[in-house]
Design a protein around this motif. Structure first.
Motif, PDB file in Angstrom:
ATOM      1  N   ARG A  38      -8.138   6.348 -18.721  1.00  0.00           N
ATOM      2  CA  ARG A  38      -9.263   5.339 -19.520  1.00  0.00           C
ATOM      3  C   ARG A  38      -8.836   3.989 -19.366  1.00  0.00           C
ATOM      4  NH1 ARG A  38      -9.921   8.173 -24.897  1.00  0.00           N
ATOM      5  NH2 ARG A  38     -11.103   6.977 -25.351  1.00  0.00           N
ATOM      6  N   THR A  39      -7.918   3.845 -18.918  1.00  0.00           N
ATOM      7  CA  THR A  39      -7.197   2.430 -18.309  1.00  0.00           C
ATOM      8  C   THR A  39      -8.764   1.710 -17.141  1.00  0.00           C
ATOM      9  OG1 THR A  39      -5.306   1.906 -19.493  1.00  0.00           O
ATOM     10  CG2 THR A  39      -5.650   0.077 -18.046  1.00  0.00           C
ATOM     11  N   SER A  40      -9.475   0.136 -17.556  1.00  0.00           N
ATOM     12  CA  SER A  40     -10.373   0.260 -16.098  1.00  0.00           C
ATOM     13  C   SER A  40      -9.409  -1.637 -16.204  1.00  0.00           C
ATOM     14  CB  SER A  40     -11.014   0.551 -16.564  1.00  0.00           C
ATOM     15  OG  SER A  40     -11.738   0.100 -17.465  1.00  0.00           O
ATOM     16  N   VAL A  41     -10.592  -1.586 -14.998  1.00  0.00           N
ATOM     17  CA  VAL A  41      -9.500  -2.861 -15.079  1.00  0.00           C
ATOM     18  C   VAL A  41     -10.430  -3.548 -15.795  1.00  0.00           C
ATOM     19  CG1 VAL A  41      -9.899  -5.735 -13.547  1.00  0.00           C
ATOM     20  CG2 VAL A  41      -8.761  -3.243 -12.733  1.00  0.00           C
ATOM     21  N   GLN A  42     -11.775  -3.676 -15.964  1.00  0.00           N
ATOM     22  CA  GLN A  42     -12.944  -4.324 -17.271  1.00  0.00           C
ATOM     23  C   GLN A  42     -12.201  -4.199 -18.597  1.00  0.00           C
ATOM     24  OE1 GLN A  42     -16.972  -2.257 -16.779  1.00  0.00           O
ATOM     25  NE2 GLN A  42     -17.588  -3.794 -18.870  1.00  0.00           N
ATOM     26  N   GLU A  43     -11.878  -3.463 -19.001  1.00  0.00           N
ATOM     27  CA  GLU A  43     -11.039  -2.925 -20.367  1.00  0.00           C
ATOM     28  C   GLU A  43      -9.802  -3.698 -20.301  1.00  0.00           C
ATOM     29  OE1 GLU A  43     -10.231  -1.656 -23.933  1.00  0.00           O
ATOM     30  OE2 GLU A  43     -12.502  -1.496 -22.247  1.00  0.00           O
ATOM     31  N   ILE A  44      -9.015  -4.281 -19.272  1.00  0.00           N
ATOM     32  CA  ILE A  44      -8.080  -4.769 -19.488  1.00  0.00           C
ATOM     33  C   ILE A  44      -8.167  -6.645 -20.201  1.00  0.00           C
ATOM     34  CG2 ILE A  44      -5.892  -6.051 -18.552  1.00  0.00           C
ATOM     35  CD1 ILE A  44      -5.565  -3.368 -17.781  1.00  0.00           C
ATOM     36  N   CYS A  45      -9.235  -7.198 -19.097  1.00  0.00           N
ATOM     37  CA  CYS A  45      -9.818  -8.349 -19.041  1.00  0.00           C
ATOM     38  C   CYS A  45     -10.008  -8.161 -20.246  1.00  0.00           C
ATOM     39  CB  CYS A  45     -11.350  -8.273 -17.834  1.00  0.00           C
ATOM     40  SG  CYS A  45     -10.517  -8.219 -15.936  1.00  0.00           S
ATOM     41  N   ALA A  46     -11.255  -7.419 -20.881  1.00  0.00           N
ATOM     42  CA  ALA A  46     -11.769  -7.575 -21.914  1.00  0.00           C
ATOM     43  C   ALA A  46     -10.628  -7.715 -23.282  1.00  0.00           C
ATOM     44  CB  ALA A  46     -12.565  -6.653 -22.844  1.00  0.00           C
TER      45      ALA A  46
END
Length: 205
Positions: free
Chosen positions: A35-43
């Motif tokens: 569930r670790t996405s680039v979008q979540e990391i950036c947020a």
């Protein structure tokens, strides 16, 4: 003026990179690799998605860099703590406690998530393997110093036995195992390790 501006830009880049790496570790621990996405990391990092592409070309590279970022901090902490330990059996027991602290907790959770994913992801496996090996080599150097008179090959054996035990205990903790049993096993290994150290350094009477 140009030099000052250049340093400021470099500092901003480093701050962004650090924020991305810290956010990646947080995601791995909180929600797991799947569930670790680039979008979540950036947020979590407070940066745009495009910023990631300036620092990392692939998700596997980002994951490996995040683990390296975490292990570098832990390695420095371990090195400072290990350097303060006395040599001899007392130091061996204390070193095991430090290795348990270093190889469990956040590091264990993040690395476990990645190694499980790396089983079927050759790119990820190739990215994180050198990071894992580098941590082992650097920590072994300090442990060998603590071991004092212990022959290097024996010190290395005790080190890797300790690392594999602590990783197993850390996984047991992740799976909800009995904390009292983990403490008993760790204390028993410390007792055995000290006896092995004494036997190897004193020799036959």
């Amino acid at each position: 003026m140009t030099s000052t501006a250049h340093r400021t830009q470099a500092q901003r880049r480093e701050q962004t990179r650090t924020a991305l790496l810290d956010a990646t570790i947080d995601c791995l621990v909180d929600v797991g690799y799947a569930r670790t996405s680039v979008q979540e990391i950036c947020a979590r990092a407070g940066v745009s998605k495009g910023a990631v592409q300036h620092h990392f070309t692939a998700k596997a590279e980002l994951m490996a860099a995040a683990v390296e970022h975490l292990t570098t901090k832990l390695r420095r902490q371990l090195a400072a703590s290990l350097d303060e330990l006395p040599s001899g059996g007392t130091g061996v027991a204390a070193a095991i406690d430090l290795l348990w602290t270093g190889y469990s907790g956040t590091l264990s959770t993040a690395v476990t998530e990645l190694w499980v994913a790396a089983r079927t992801d050759p790119e990820l496996r190739a990215a994180i393997r050198p990071v894992d090996r580098a941590l082992g080599r650097a920590t072994l150097e300090h442990v060998t110093q603590v071991a004092g008179e212990l022959p290097p090959e024996r010190a290395e054996m005790l080190f890797w036995l300790t690392v594999n035990l602590t990783r197993g205990l850390a996984l047991d903790a992740e799976l909800g195992g009995d904390p009292h049993r983990r403490r008993q096993l760790l204390e028993e290994w410390k007792r055995i390790a000290v006896l092995l150290y004494q036997d190897a350094t004193t020799g036959p009477s």
